[in-house]
Design an enzyme around this catalytic site. Structure first.
Site, PDB file in Angstrom:
ATOM      1  N   PRO A  65       0.789  -1.236   0.000  1.00  0.00           N
ATOM      2  CA  PRO A  65       0.000   0.000   0.000  1.00  0.00           C
ATOM      3  C   PRO A  65       0.823   1.289   0.000  1.00  0.00           C
ATOM      4  CG  PRO A  65      -0.896  -1.576   1.587  1.00  0.00           C
ATOM      5  CD  PRO A  65       0.401  -2.148   1.095  1.00  0.00           C
ATOM      6  N   THR A  95       3.229   2.357  -5.241  1.00  0.00           N
ATOM      7  CA  THR A  95       3.400   3.796  -5.471  1.00  0.00           C
ATOM      8  C   THR A  95       3.827   4.436  -4.154  1.00  0.00           C
ATOM      9  OG1 THR A  95       1.638   3.732  -7.108  1.00  0.00           O
ATOM     10  CG2 THR A  95       2.305   5.902  -6.308  1.00  0.00           C
ATOM     11  N   LYS A 170       5.244   8.269 -11.956  1.00  0.00           N
ATOM     12  CA  LYS A 170       3.964   7.750 -11.468  1.00  0.00           C
ATOM     13  C   LYS A 170       3.158   8.820 -10.725  1.00  0.00           C
ATOM     14  CE  LYS A 170       0.763   4.961 -10.095  1.00  0.00           C
ATOM     15  NZ  LYS A 170      -0.263   4.525 -11.034  1.00  0.00           N
TER      16      LYS A 170
END
Ligand code: NAD
Length: 298
Positions: A65, A95, A170
């Site tokens: 996460p 991410t 990203k």
């Protein structure tokens, strides 16, 4: 090749599944019993800890996460860097902020382990179909080595530069996505309120200049895209709380270089409200709720 996969959630689960379908041996670990069961059904070898999975592996992939989970799995008390063999490769596809992965890569380098960042775009649909885009931050040799694994999970591997640059790509992409989803939700909701059929409106947008991924592939109005979360009660998608996390990363990065991110700050409040209302686990396209009276989506 033996691969350890840490984090078998909405993204990691189907990604690991695609590795298994490609004939790879995959050792998996997740904190969720349900995720482990699905992984076992797909043919994966269930492990009791990240270290147990990593001990067997030449390549580790993590899909977790947030930065604190990644740090813990790599550098924590029972972190995997202390059990991996020299020459191993680690790919973090979560991410997170660029600094965390750079810090992990530094520690790993001293142990002759190559760590790279390879966050993804394409969502759960791309993860299932094996068509993800990987944004890779890695030295050239590492890129070549990890590409042979990434190709089983994605159709597009983009080398962004050194470690950390995949994360920069990203978070900039997701800043745009968070804003564009809000824009599509606003336009779809306004059109419906003014009396146009949402299907007709989506048809026009998607053949006009408003067209974007959020309108065409992942439309927030239910029923426009049969495979999108909006058409299944906003479940099993990219959680609003993860979008909120990504916007936080973008805003934090912008502050570091004194860049203004007015639109990002604005939509951040909308995703925050969804989370405050207990809807953070639902897909981020549920942001359309902000624009509609309750019964309009019933
Ligand atoms: P998720 O919550 O569905 O999955 C994360 C998994 O990690 C969970 O199953 C959780 O149990 C597990 N986990 C947490 N801590 C762990 C630990 N210490 N050891 C082992 N497992 C642990 O999240 P997701 O949607 O799969 O997203 C994962 C990452 O990918 C996030 O960083 C997210 O921002 C990113 N991402 C998600 C999407 C998407 O559409 N869902 C798209 C692109 C990127």
């Amino acid at each position: 090749m033996s691969i350890a996969f840490i984090g078998l959630g909405n993204m990691g689960g189907p990604m690991a599944h695609n590795l298994l379908k490609a004939g790879q041996k995959v050792y998996g670990f997740d904190l969720s019993e349900q995720a482990l069961q699905q992984f076992a059904q797909a043919g994966g070898v269930v492990c009791q800890s990240p270290q147990e999975a990593a001990r067997q592996a030449e390549v580790v992939i993590s899909m977790l996460p947030a930065a604190k989970h990644v740090k813990d799995v790599y550098l924590g008390e029972n972190g995997i860097l202390s059990v991996l063999k020299a020459g191993a490769y680690c790919i973090d596809s979560s991410t997170i902020d660029p600094q965390t992965i750079q810090q992990i890569a530094e520690v790993a380098k001293a142990r002759h382990i190559a760590v790279c960042d390879a966050p993804v775009s394409g969502g759960t649909l791309g993860a299932q179909a094996g068509t993800l885009t990987f944004m890779v931050g890695a030295e050239h040799d590492t890129l070549i080595a990890v590409s042979s694994v990434l190709k089983h999970m994605g159709s597009n591997i983009v080398h962004c530069g050194d470690v950390g640059t995949g994360q920069i790509a990203k978070i900039c992409n997701n800043l745009i996505l968070g804003i564009s989803m809000a824009a599509v939700a606003e336009g779809m909701a306004l059109g419906a309120q003014l009396g146009i059929d949402p299907q007709a409106l989506a048809g026009v947008i998607n053949s006009s200049t408003g067209r974007c991924w959020s309108s065409e592939v992942y439309n927030p109005w239910p029923g426009i895209c049969p495979n999108a979360p909006a058409s299944r009660g906003y479940r099993d998608g990219f959680a609003a709380q993860l979008m909120l996390k990504d916007l936080g990363l973008a805003l934090q990065a912008a502050a570091q270089v004194d860049q203004s991110v007015v639109l990002g700050e604005f939509v951040q409040q909308y995703y925050q409200q969804l989370c405050d209302q207990g809807q953070g686990h639902l897909d981020f396209s549920n942001i359309i709720q902000h624009y509609l009276p309750e019964p309009a989506l019933a």
